[in-house]
Motif scaffolding. Structure first.
Motif, PDB file in Angstrom:
ATOM      1  N   LEU A 170       0.740  -1.122  -0.026  1.00  0.00           N
ATOM      2  CA  LEU A 170       0.059   0.235   0.104  1.00  0.00           C
ATOM      3  C   LEU A 170       0.901   1.205   0.092  1.00  0.00           C
ATOM      4  O   LEU A 170       2.100   1.089   0.362  1.00  0.00           O
ATOM      5  N   ARG A 171       0.446   2.519  -0.664  1.00  0.00           N
ATOM      6  CA  ARG A 171       1.032   3.676  -0.332  1.00  0.00           C
ATOM      7  C   ARG A 171       0.114   4.735   0.338  1.00  0.00           C
ATOM      8  O   ARG A 171      -1.056   4.757   0.044  1.00  0.00           O
ATOM      9  N   VAL A 172       0.854   5.442   1.115  1.00  0.00           N
ATOM     10  CA  VAL A 172       0.031   6.407   1.983  1.00  0.00           C
ATOM     11  C   VAL A 172       0.788   7.726   1.861  1.00  0.00           C
ATOM     12  O   VAL A 172       2.004   7.491   1.703  1.00  0.00           O
ATOM     13  N   ASP A 173       0.011   8.477   2.345  1.00  0.00           N
ATOM     14  CA  ASP A 173       0.767  10.088   2.583  1.00  0.00           C
ATOM     15  C   ASP A 173       1.730   9.869   3.819  1.00  0.00           C
ATOM     16  O   ASP A 173       1.435   9.418   4.766  1.00  0.00           O
ATOM     17  N   GLY A 174       3.158  10.149   3.692  1.00  0.00           N
ATOM     18  CA  GLY A 174       4.124   9.968   4.408  1.00  0.00           C
ATOM     19  C   GLY A 174       4.057  11.224   5.456  1.00  0.00           C
ATOM     20  O   GLY A 174       4.980  11.252   6.576  1.00  0.00           O
ATOM     21  N   ALA A 175       3.314  12.256   5.599  1.00  0.00           N
ATOM     22  CA  ALA A 175       3.403  13.344   6.095  1.00  0.00           C
ATOM     23  C   ALA A 175       3.478  13.063   7.684  1.00  0.00           C
ATOM     24  O   ALA A 175       4.006  13.696   8.449  1.00  0.00           O
ATOM     25  N   LYS A 176       2.580  12.064   8.149  1.00  0.00           N
ATOM     26  CA  LYS A 176       2.260  11.958   9.603  1.00  0.00           C
ATOM     27  C   LYS A 176       3.031  10.623   9.739  1.00  0.00           C
ATOM     28  O   LYS A 176       2.874  10.093  11.104  1.00  0.00           O
ATOM     29  N   VAL A 177       3.783   9.952   9.080  1.00  0.00           N
ATOM     30  CA  VAL A 177       4.655   8.645   9.423  1.00  0.00           C
ATOM     31  C   VAL A 177       6.061   9.174   9.941  1.00  0.00           C
ATOM     32  O   VAL A 177       6.578   9.821   9.274  1.00  0.00           O
ATOM     33  N   ASN A 178       6.410   8.536  11.320  1.00  0.00           N
ATOM     34  CA  ASN A 178       7.535   8.883  11.706  1.00  0.00           C
ATOM     35  C   ASN A 178       8.344   7.676  12.067  1.00  0.00           C
ATOM     36  O   ASN A 178       9.444   7.745  12.589  1.00  0.00           O
ATOM     37  N   SER A 179       7.909   6.565  11.870  1.00  0.00           N
ATOM     38  CA  SER A 179       8.657   5.431  12.257  1.00  0.00           C
ATOM     39  C   SER A 179       8.534   4.323  11.023  1.00  0.00           C
ATOM     40  O   SER A 179       7.519   4.161  10.408  1.00  0.00           O
ATOM     41  N   ILE A 180      10.021   3.668  10.672  1.00  0.00           N
ATOM     42  CA  ILE A 180      10.111   2.995   9.581  1.00  0.00           C
ATOM     43  C   ILE A 180      10.771   1.644  10.263  1.00  0.00           C
ATOM     44  O   ILE A 180      11.511   1.772  11.035  1.00  0.00           O
ATOM     45  N   ALA A 181      10.136   0.507   9.877  1.00  0.00           N
ATOM     46  CA  ALA A 181      10.594  -0.813  10.023  1.00  0.00           C
ATOM     47  C   ALA A 181      12.023  -1.179   9.467  1.00  0.00           C
ATOM     48  O   ALA A 181      12.209  -0.613   8.423  1.00  0.00           O
ATOM     49  N   GLN A 182      12.837  -1.835  10.265  1.00  0.00           N
ATOM     50  CA  GLN A 182      14.041  -2.179   9.730  1.00  0.00           C
ATOM     51  C   GLN A 182      13.818  -3.841   9.455  1.00  0.00           C
ATOM     52  O   GLN A 182      13.476  -4.521  10.280  1.00  0.00           O
ATOM     53  N   PHE A 183      14.243  -4.168   8.167  1.00  0.00           N
ATOM     54  CA  PHE A 183      14.201  -5.458   7.748  1.00  0.00           C
ATOM     55  C   PHE A 183      15.519  -6.378   8.298  1.00  0.00           C
ATOM     56  O   PHE A 183      16.460  -5.647   8.180  1.00  0.00           O
ATOM     57  N   GLY A 184      15.262  -7.420   9.009  1.00  0.00           N
ATOM     58  CA  GLY A 184      16.410  -8.212   9.438  1.00  0.00           C
ATOM     59  C   GLY A 184      16.611  -9.343   8.291  1.00  0.00           C
ATOM     60  O   GLY A 184      16.257  -9.245   7.117  1.00  0.00           O
ATOM     61  N   SER A 185      17.161 -10.475   8.790  1.00  0.00           N
ATOM     62  CA  SER A 185      17.339 -11.671   7.891  1.00  0.00           C
ATOM     63  C   SER A 185      16.537 -12.894   8.575  1.00  0.00           C
ATOM     64  O   SER A 185      16.702 -13.140   9.749  1.00  0.00           O
ATOM     65  N   SER A 186      16.141 -13.445   7.564  1.00  0.00           N
ATOM     66  CA  SER A 186      15.419 -14.983   8.179  1.00  0.00           C
ATOM     67  C   SER A 186      16.163 -16.140   7.598  1.00  0.00           C
ATOM     68  O   SER A 186      15.434 -17.241   8.070  1.00  0.00           O
ATOM     69  N   GLU A 187      17.378 -15.910   6.966  1.00  0.00           N
ATOM     70  CA  GLU A 187      18.096 -17.099   6.726  1.00  0.00           C
ATOM     71  C   GLU A 187      18.617 -17.916   7.679  1.00  0.00           C
ATOM     72  O   GLU A 187      18.766 -19.043   7.526  1.00  0.00           O
ATOM     73  N   ALA A 188      19.329 -17.180   8.747  1.00  0.00           N
ATOM     74  CA  ALA A 188      20.143 -17.863   9.636  1.00  0.00           C
ATOM     75  C   ALA A 188      19.259 -18.134  11.054  1.00  0.00           C
ATOM     76  O   ALA A 188      19.801 -18.424  11.972  1.00  0.00           O
ATOM     77  N   LEU A 189      17.846 -18.091  11.067  1.00  0.00           N
ATOM     78  CA  LEU A 189      17.141 -18.378  12.104  1.00  0.00           C
ATOM     79  C   LEU A 189      17.350 -19.760  12.556  1.00  0.00           C
ATOM     80  O   LEU A 189      17.315 -20.597  11.668  1.00  0.00           O
ATOM     81  N   LYS A 190      17.376 -19.886  14.060  1.00  0.00           N
ATOM     82  CA  LYS A 190      17.376 -21.172  14.532  1.00  0.00           C
ATOM     83  C   LYS A 190      16.268 -21.426  15.431  1.00  0.00           C
ATOM     84  O   LYS A 190      15.560 -20.567  16.034  1.00  0.00           O
ATOM     85  N   PRO A 191      15.799 -22.710  15.695  1.00  0.00           N
ATOM     86  CA  PRO A 191      14.774 -23.052  16.526  1.00  0.00           C
ATOM     87  C   PRO A 191      15.032 -22.588  18.144  1.00  0.00           C
ATOM     88  O   PRO A 191      16.292 -22.662  18.309  1.00  0.00           O
ATOM     89  N   GLY A 192      14.223 -22.015  18.778  1.00  0.00           N
ATOM     90  CA  GLY A 192      14.378 -21.717  19.917  1.00  0.00           C
ATOM     91  C   GLY A 192      14.684 -19.859  20.144  1.00  0.00           C
ATOM     92  O   GLY A 192      14.722 -19.373  21.160  1.00  0.00           O
ATOM     93  N   GLU A 193      14.783 -19.250  18.983  1.00  0.00           N
ATOM     94  CA  GLU A 193      15.256 -17.931  19.017  1.00  0.00           C
ATOM     95  C   GLU A 193      14.185 -17.155  19.505  1.00  0.00           C
ATOM     96  O   GLU A 193      13.002 -17.573  19.210  1.00  0.00           O
ATOM     97  N   PRO A 194      14.423 -16.012  20.220  1.00  0.00           N
ATOM     98  CA  PRO A 194      13.043 -15.196  20.491  1.00  0.00           C
ATOM     99  C   PRO A 194      12.280 -14.611  19.263  1.00  0.00           C
ATOM    100  O   PRO A 194      13.171 -14.312  18.302  1.00  0.00           O
ATOM    101  N   ALA A 195      11.100 -14.648  19.392  1.00  0.00           N
ATOM    102  CA  ALA A 195      10.139 -14.249  18.354  1.00  0.00           C
ATOM    103  C   ALA A 195       9.156 -13.406  18.956  1.00  0.00           C
ATOM    104  O   ALA A 195       8.362 -13.794  20.126  1.00  0.00           O
ATOM    105  N   ILE A 196       8.731 -12.025  18.345  1.00  0.00           N
ATOM    106  CA  ILE A 196       8.000 -11.337  19.112  1.00  0.00           C
ATOM    107  C   ILE A 196       7.075 -10.820  17.993  1.00  0.00           C
ATOM    108  O   ILE A 196       7.303 -10.240  16.917  1.00  0.00           O
TER     109      ILE A 196
END
Length: 405
Positions: A170-196
């Motif tokens: 989706l595209r929205v007007d960015g005037a009121k947007v103040n926070s952008i997510a940072q993408f990590g990596s899913s390639e090296a994930l291991k069972p038992g790692e914290p997930a939120i």
């Protein structure tokens, strides 16, 4: 029983006359004891006689050494809660609500909320900001809105959507947007790692956070697009036990660093099942997101046939209608051929039974799609092996840019 009653009465009578004195003495003793503790504990901690009560560390004493009888003392940081809150603080404002508005009836002009989900603001460029969510969250919408973490609602424009990967941008007007997510990596994930998981379950519990672990970083689950009870695709997902409820779809699955490692998509909703949710790995989602943002669609290689797995066809037709050899119990039946498609130009016909692509065995429609979409590119040549009227044949075709098969 009379003995205990009598004994209790006698002792009670002896103490009755001096009850006030004993009470006052006890109260003064308690106050004095508490005062001494307040004075002594900080000093004892400073001298090393007591552990530091303000520390976020825990002291763990291991088993004594067999040879010298001494125990080793290790100090480890167990302040996981602080790490979790920091991660949530970093990511939470980039997770938004996504509201699907549809016309209430043919005779009314207004739009009502037909459904809601979540989304993640992943980019801000110029005057615009971009949100990724699930295809099923925006499907059928006449209008779309996003709800920021502070409750502000902004109209949203659907740029593109991909049912196969269940992603939309989706595209929205960015005037009121103040926070952008940072993408990590899913390639090296291991069972038992914290997930939120962060999202808006039930459409009104904005910014809900649930904590869990990565149960399996590389799970494959069947997907039925047309609702006919037959699997059309095998989706690669992250399995987590972090709670993912209705309305969480499209929200973020983050790691302990506050980075997005997945886009929450679904859960197993059965009464006897608990703690099984799925998230689209960000390394798989990212190129799809980029394609949707840039072109509004995902271009995949196109053959130009409508297919059905042989296993879905009654065995009576295997010999009588399709006339395949008795030792062939797998493959994909061509139900129809799209006019002027690569398949038609290569001479393929209805009721051909495909068994190989580029010399590799394919069991069913899911395997055919997986090979076509993951191993081939638009413009490449594809060699198809198939049976027609009991005879094994091959055809070579050039894959085009149209969507679908």
């Amino acid at each position: 029983m009379g003995y205990y009653d009598e004994d209790y009465t006698t002792r009670s009578q002896k103490q009755k006359g001096n009850r006030g004195g004993w009470f006052l003495a006890g109260l003064l003793g308690a106050i004095l004891g508490a005062f001494l503790i307040l004075i002594s504990v900080p000093a004892l901690s400073e001298w090393g006689l007591l552990p530091n009560i303000q520390s976020n560390e825990a002291v763990i004493e291991s088993e004594p050494n067999i040879e010298d009888g001494n125990a080793m003392t290790q100090t480890i940081n167990v302040d996981v809660n602080t790490d979790i809150t920091k991660a949530v603080e970093k990511a939470k404002d980039s997770v938004v609500g996504v509201i699907n508005l549809q016309q209430t009836s043919l005779w009314e002009e207004g739009y009502g909320e037909a459904g809601s989900g979540s989304g993640v603001i992943y980019k801000k460029e110029g005057e615009n900001a971009f949100v990724v969510t699930n295809h099923h969250v925006v499907e059928g919408a006449n209008q779309l809105e996003i709800s920021l973490s502070d409750g502000t609602k902004i109209p949203a424009e659907l740029i593109g959507s991909d049912p196969l990967m269940d992603l939309a941008v989706l595209r929205v007007d960015g005037a009121k947007v103040n926070s952008i997510a940072q993408f990590g990596s899913s390639e090296a994930l291991k069972p038992g790692e914290p997930a939120i998981a962060i999202g808006n379950p039930l459409g009104f519990l904005e910014g809900t956070v649930t904590q869990g672990i990565v149960s399996n970083p590389d799970r494959t689950i069947p997907v039925d697009f047309d609702g006919d009870g037959v699997s059309d695709w095998q989706a690669e997902v992250i399995q987590t036990d972090a709670s993912i409820n209705p309305g969480n779809s499209g929200g973020a699955l983050i790691n302990i660093a506050g980075q997005v490692i997945g886009i929450n998509s679904s859960k197993i909703a059965q009464e006897a099942v608990e703690g099984i949710g799925f998230s689209i790995p960000i390394n798989i989602a990212e190129p799809i997101i980029t394609s949707l943002e840039q072109t509004g669609k995902v271009e995949r290689p196109f053959i130009g046939v409508n297919l059905r797995s042989l296993s879905e066809v009654p065995t009576y037709h295997w010999n009588q209608t399709l006339k395949i050899p008795n030792d062939i119990d797998y493959g994909i039946v061509v139900m129809s051929v799209v006019p002027n498609s690569p398949a038609q130009r290569a001479g393929m016909e209805e009721l051909d039974v495909i068994t190989e692509l580029d010399g590799q065995k394919v069991e069913d429609v899911v395997e055919l799609r997986k090979y076509l979409y993951k191993e081939k590119e638009i413009g490449e040549e594809l060699k198809i092996t198939f049976y027609r009227n009991g005879e094994k044949q091959t055809a070579a075709l050039k894959l085009t840019q149209e969507q679908g098969l």
